[in-house]
Design a protein around this motif. Structure first.
Motif, PDB file in Angstrom:
ATOM      1  N   ASP A  22       0.814  -1.214   0.000  1.00 27.79           N
ATOM      2  CA  ASP A  22       0.000   0.000   0.000  1.00 27.79           C
ATOM      3  C   ASP A  22       0.853   1.271   0.000  1.00 27.79           C
ATOM      4  O   ASP A  22       0.321   2.368   0.126  1.00 27.79           O
ATOM      5  N   GLU A  23       2.160   1.119  -0.162  1.00 28.39           N
ATOM      6  CA  GLU A  23       3.027   2.307  -0.166  1.00 28.39           C
ATOM      7  C   GLU A  23       2.876   3.043  -1.489  1.00 28.39           C
ATOM      8  O   GLU A  23       2.968   2.440  -2.566  1.00 28.39           O
ATOM      9  N   PRO A  24       2.620   4.357  -1.457  1.00 28.23           N
ATOM     10  CA  PRO A  24       2.513   5.115  -2.702  1.00 28.23           C
ATOM     11  C   PRO A  24       3.772   4.963  -3.547  1.00 28.23           C
ATOM     12  O   PRO A  24       4.883   4.985  -3.034  1.00 28.23           O
ATOM     13  N   ARG A  25       3.560   4.816  -4.830  1.00 31.82           N
ATOM     14  CA  ARG A  25       4.688   4.608  -5.747  1.00 31.82           C
ATOM     15  C   ARG A  25       5.743   5.700  -5.626  1.00 31.82           C
ATOM     16  O   ARG A  25       6.947   5.425  -5.565  1.00 31.82           O
ATOM     17  N   ASP A  26       5.298   6.960  -5.588  1.00 29.42           N
ATOM     18  CA  ASP A  26       6.258   8.052  -5.599  1.00 29.42           C
ATOM     19  C   ASP A  26       7.076   8.114  -4.313  1.00 29.42           C
ATOM     20  O   ASP A  26       8.250   8.496  -4.332  1.00 29.42           O
ATOM     21  N   GLU A  27       6.474   7.731  -3.192  1.00 27.86           N
ATOM     22  CA  GLU A  27       7.229   7.673  -1.936  1.00 27.86           C
ATOM     23  C   GLU A  27       8.294   6.586  -2.007  1.00 27.86           C
ATOM     24  O   GLU A  27       9.428   6.772  -1.540  1.00 27.86           O
ATOM     25  N   LEU A  28       7.947   5.454  -2.602  1.00 24.76           N
ATOM     26  CA  LEU A  28       8.916   4.377  -2.754  1.00 24.76           C
ATOM     27  C   LEU A  28      10.063   4.806  -3.663  1.00 24.76           C
ATOM     28  O   LEU A  28      11.236   4.560  -3.370  1.00 24.76           O
ATOM     29  N   LEU A  29       9.729   5.499  -4.759  1.00 24.55           N
ATOM     30  CA  LEU A  29      10.767   5.936  -5.684  1.00 24.55           C
ATOM     31  C   LEU A  29      11.676   6.995  -5.047  1.00 24.55           C
ATOM     32  O   LEU A  29      12.868   7.068  -5.353  1.00 24.55           O
ATOM     33  N   GLU A  30      11.127   7.795  -4.155  1.00 24.21           N
ATOM     34  CA  GLU A  30      11.967   8.755  -3.440  1.00 24.21           C
ATOM     35  C   GLU A  30      12.946   8.023  -2.524  1.00 24.21           C
ATOM     36  O   GLU A  30      14.116   8.412  -2.404  1.00 24.21           O
ATOM     37  N   ARG A  31      12.497   6.946  -1.905  1.00 26.50           N
ATOM     38  CA  ARG A  31      13.401   6.152  -1.071  1.00 26.50           C
ATOM     39  C   ARG A  31      14.474   5.500  -1.924  1.00 26.50           C
ATOM     40  O   ARG A  31      15.627   5.399  -1.512  1.00 26.50           O
ATOM     41  N   VAL A  32      14.105   5.060  -3.117  1.00 26.31           N
ATOM     42  CA  VAL A  32      15.084   4.487  -4.043  1.00 26.31           C
ATOM     43  C   VAL A  32      16.138   5.534  -4.403  1.00 26.31           C
ATOM     44  O   VAL A  32      17.345   5.266  -4.392  1.00 26.31           O
ATOM     45  N   ALA A  33      15.676   6.748  -4.716  1.00 25.79           N
ATOM     46  CA  ALA A  33      16.602   7.820  -5.081  1.00 25.79           C
ATOM     47  C   ALA A  33      17.575   8.127  -3.942  1.00 25.79           C
ATOM     48  O   ALA A  33      18.783   8.321  -4.166  1.00 25.79           O
ATOM     49  N   LYS A  34      17.069   8.169  -2.726  1.00 20.68           N
ATOM     50  CA  LYS A  34      17.931   8.441  -1.572  1.00 20.68           C
ATOM     51  C   LYS A  34      18.966   7.337  -1.386  1.00 20.68           C
ATOM     52  O   LYS A  34      20.129   7.604  -1.035  1.00 20.68           O
ATOM     53  N   LYS A  35      18.540   6.087  -1.593  1.00 18.40           N
ATOM     54  CA  LYS A  35      19.472   4.970  -1.467  1.00 18.40           C
ATOM     55  C   LYS A  35      20.605   5.091  -2.481  1.00 18.40           C
ATOM     56  O   LYS A  35      21.782   4.860  -2.163  1.00 18.40           O
ATOM     57  N   VAL A  36      20.268   5.455  -3.707  1.00 10.09           N
ATOM     58  CA  VAL A  36      21.277   5.575  -4.757  1.00 10.09           C
ATOM     59  C   VAL A  36      22.262   6.689  -4.438  1.00 10.09           C
ATOM     60  O   VAL A  36      23.480   6.538  -4.617  1.00 10.09           O
ATOM     61  N   VAL A  37      21.754   7.819  -3.953  1.00  7.21           N
ATOM     62  CA  VAL A  37      22.651   8.915  -3.562  1.00  7.21           C
ATOM     63  C   VAL A  37      23.593   8.454  -2.463  1.00  7.21           C
ATOM     64  O   VAL A  37      24.790   8.799  -2.457  1.00  7.21           O
ATOM     65  N   GLY A  38      23.087   7.652  -1.537  1.00 13.53           N
ATOM     66  CA  GLY A  38      23.934   7.138  -0.467  1.00 13.53           C
ATOM     67  C   GLY A  38      24.952   6.121  -0.952  1.00 13.53           C
ATOM     68  O   GLY A  38      26.022   5.962  -0.346  1.00 13.53           O
ATOM     69  N   LEU A  39      24.652   5.435  -2.052  1.00 12.17           N
ATOM     70  CA  LEU A  39      25.556   4.400  -2.563  1.00 12.17           C
ATOM     71  C   LEU A  39      26.736   4.965  -3.339  1.00 12.17           C
ATOM     72  O   LEU A  39      27.836   4.412  -3.307  1.00 12.17           O
ATOM     73  N   LEU A  40      26.522   6.078  -4.059  1.00  7.96           N
ATOM     74  CA  LEU A  40      27.561   6.619  -4.942  1.00  7.96           C
ATOM     75  C   LEU A  40      28.323   7.752  -4.256  1.00  7.96           C
ATOM     76  O   LEU A  40      27.729   8.768  -3.899  1.00  7.96           O
ATOM     77  N   PRO A  41      29.622   7.601  -4.095  1.00  2.00           N
ATOM     78  CA  PRO A  41      30.417   8.638  -3.416  1.00  2.00           C
ATOM     79  C   PRO A  41      30.297  10.016  -4.062  1.00  2.00           C
ATOM     80  O   PRO A  41      30.306  11.026  -3.382  1.00  2.00           O
ATOM     81  N   GLY A  42      30.174  10.068  -5.396  1.00  2.00           N
ATOM     82  CA  GLY A  42      30.127  11.361  -6.073  1.00  2.00           C
ATOM     83  C   GLY A  42      28.737  11.919  -6.261  1.00  2.00           C
ATOM     84  O   GLY A  42      28.574  13.010  -6.823  1.00  2.00           O
ATOM     85  N   ALA A  43      27.725  11.229  -5.789  1.00  3.47           N
ATOM     86  CA  ALA A  43      26.341  11.671  -6.009  1.00  3.47           C
ATOM     87  C   ALA A  43      25.947  12.735  -4.997  1.00  3.47           C
ATOM     88  O   ALA A  43      26.159  12.585  -3.798  1.00  3.47           O
ATOM     89  N   ASP A  44      25.355  13.824  -5.490  1.00  2.00           N
ATOM     90  CA  ASP A  44      24.874  14.890  -4.609  1.00  2.00           C
ATOM     91  C   ASP A  44      23.352  14.941  -4.535  1.00  2.00           C
ATOM     92  O   ASP A  44      22.797  15.446  -3.560  1.00  2.00           O
ATOM     93  N   ALA A  45      22.678  14.425  -5.536  1.00  2.00           N
ATOM     94  CA  ALA A  45      21.211  14.426  -5.539  1.00  2.00           C
ATOM     95  C   ALA A  45      20.730  13.482  -6.622  1.00  2.00           C
ATOM     96  O   ALA A  45      21.488  13.044  -7.493  1.00  2.00           O
ATOM     97  N   ALA A  46      19.429  13.174  -6.562  1.00  2.00           N
ATOM     98  CA  ALA A  46      18.820  12.321  -7.585  1.00  2.00           C
ATOM     99  C   ALA A  46      17.369  12.716  -7.767  1.00  2.00           C
ATOM    100  O   ALA A  46      16.709  13.185  -6.831  1.00  2.00           O
TER     101      ALA A  46
END
Length: 247
Positions: A22-46
């Motif tokens: 029941d999690e809204p799609r866009d909230e899940l995708l925001e969590r995905v984006a945050k995870k990716v930023v945390g994974l890449l040393p050079g990432a500042d935003a997504a």
């Protein structure tokens, strides 16, 4: 390199285990984006771009100050995230080499200080809460932004591509399971309704000495007069005929 693989696998596992149907799609995708930023040393935003009614739209962002990067691409109908979504391939872009290819996007990136972009194709269901039975995927892209030159080496790009591909598959699978579950619930409810009406019709036939057609007409009229659904009237009669016909 092994540490990066382990971190990516760990992030994917954490997201998978924490997903809710029941999690809204866009909230899940925001969590995905945050995870990716945390994974890449050079990432500042997504940001996350999805095509909604054939038009690109940003549905998630870790830093709204960089939204003009997406809007510049949408206005010009060109840019790395649109190319990634269209081609289904990773697009890595260094801004010093982008001005001629995508001038509007490059100008916006220069104003915001973004030096490198990484866009990975993304495919997710066409509904934010997975409520539709139609689970055809939307195309889009996960866009990662860096203020550093030459960010995102080939290994990091491959890891993000693997991550987004796995997330897409997981979200699609979850949505299909949810659709199957809803379909099963609907079928069970339909069967229960049919059984309740059949039982009530039999009781009406016996109590009022009516045939099957007349008994169903009686239930229909009772439903209209009481402003209650036929199923509700039927369940009431089936559970306690005395409440309707007297003891």
């Amino acid at each position: 390199m092994m540490d990066q693989f382990r971190d990516t696998a760990s992030a994917l596992r954490e997201l998978t285990e924490s997903m809710r149907l029941d999690e809204p799609r866009d909230e899940l995708l925001e969590r995905v984006a945050k995870k990716v930023v945390g994974l890449l040393p050079g990432a500042d935003a997504a940001t996350v771009t999805l095509y909604l009614d054939d038009e690109p739209s940003t549905v998630a962002a870790t830093d709204e100050s960089l939204l003009p990067l997406d809007k510049a691409q949408y206005s010009a109908d060109e840019g790395p995230c649109l190319k990634a979504a269209e081609s289904g391939t990773i697009v890595r872009t260094r801004m010093e080499t982008t001005a001629e290819r995508w001038p509007d996007f490059a100008a916006t990136a220069e104003q915001l200080g973004v030096r490198t972009a990484l866009a990975c194709p993304l495919f997710v269901p066409d509904e934010s809460h997975f409520k539709r039975r139609d689970t055809e995927p939307l195309s889009g892209a996960l866009n990662v932004w860096s203020f550093q030159e030459n960010a995102f080496d080939p290994v990091e790009a491959a890891l993000v591509a693997m991550f987004t591909s796995a997330i897409s598959a997981i979200i699609l699978t979850a949505s299909r399971w949810a659709a199957a579950e809803r379909q099963a619930e609907t079928l069970v409810a339909a069967l229960e309704t049919r059984d309740a009406i059949a039982t009530a019709k039999g009781i009406v036939m016996a109590r009022l000495e009516l045939n099957a057609e007349e008994a169903f007409r009686w239930l229909t009229e009772a439903s209209q007069h009481t402003n209650r659904k036929i199923r509700e009237i039927s369940v009431l009669i089936a559970e306690d005929p005395g409440t309707v016909f007297g003891r």
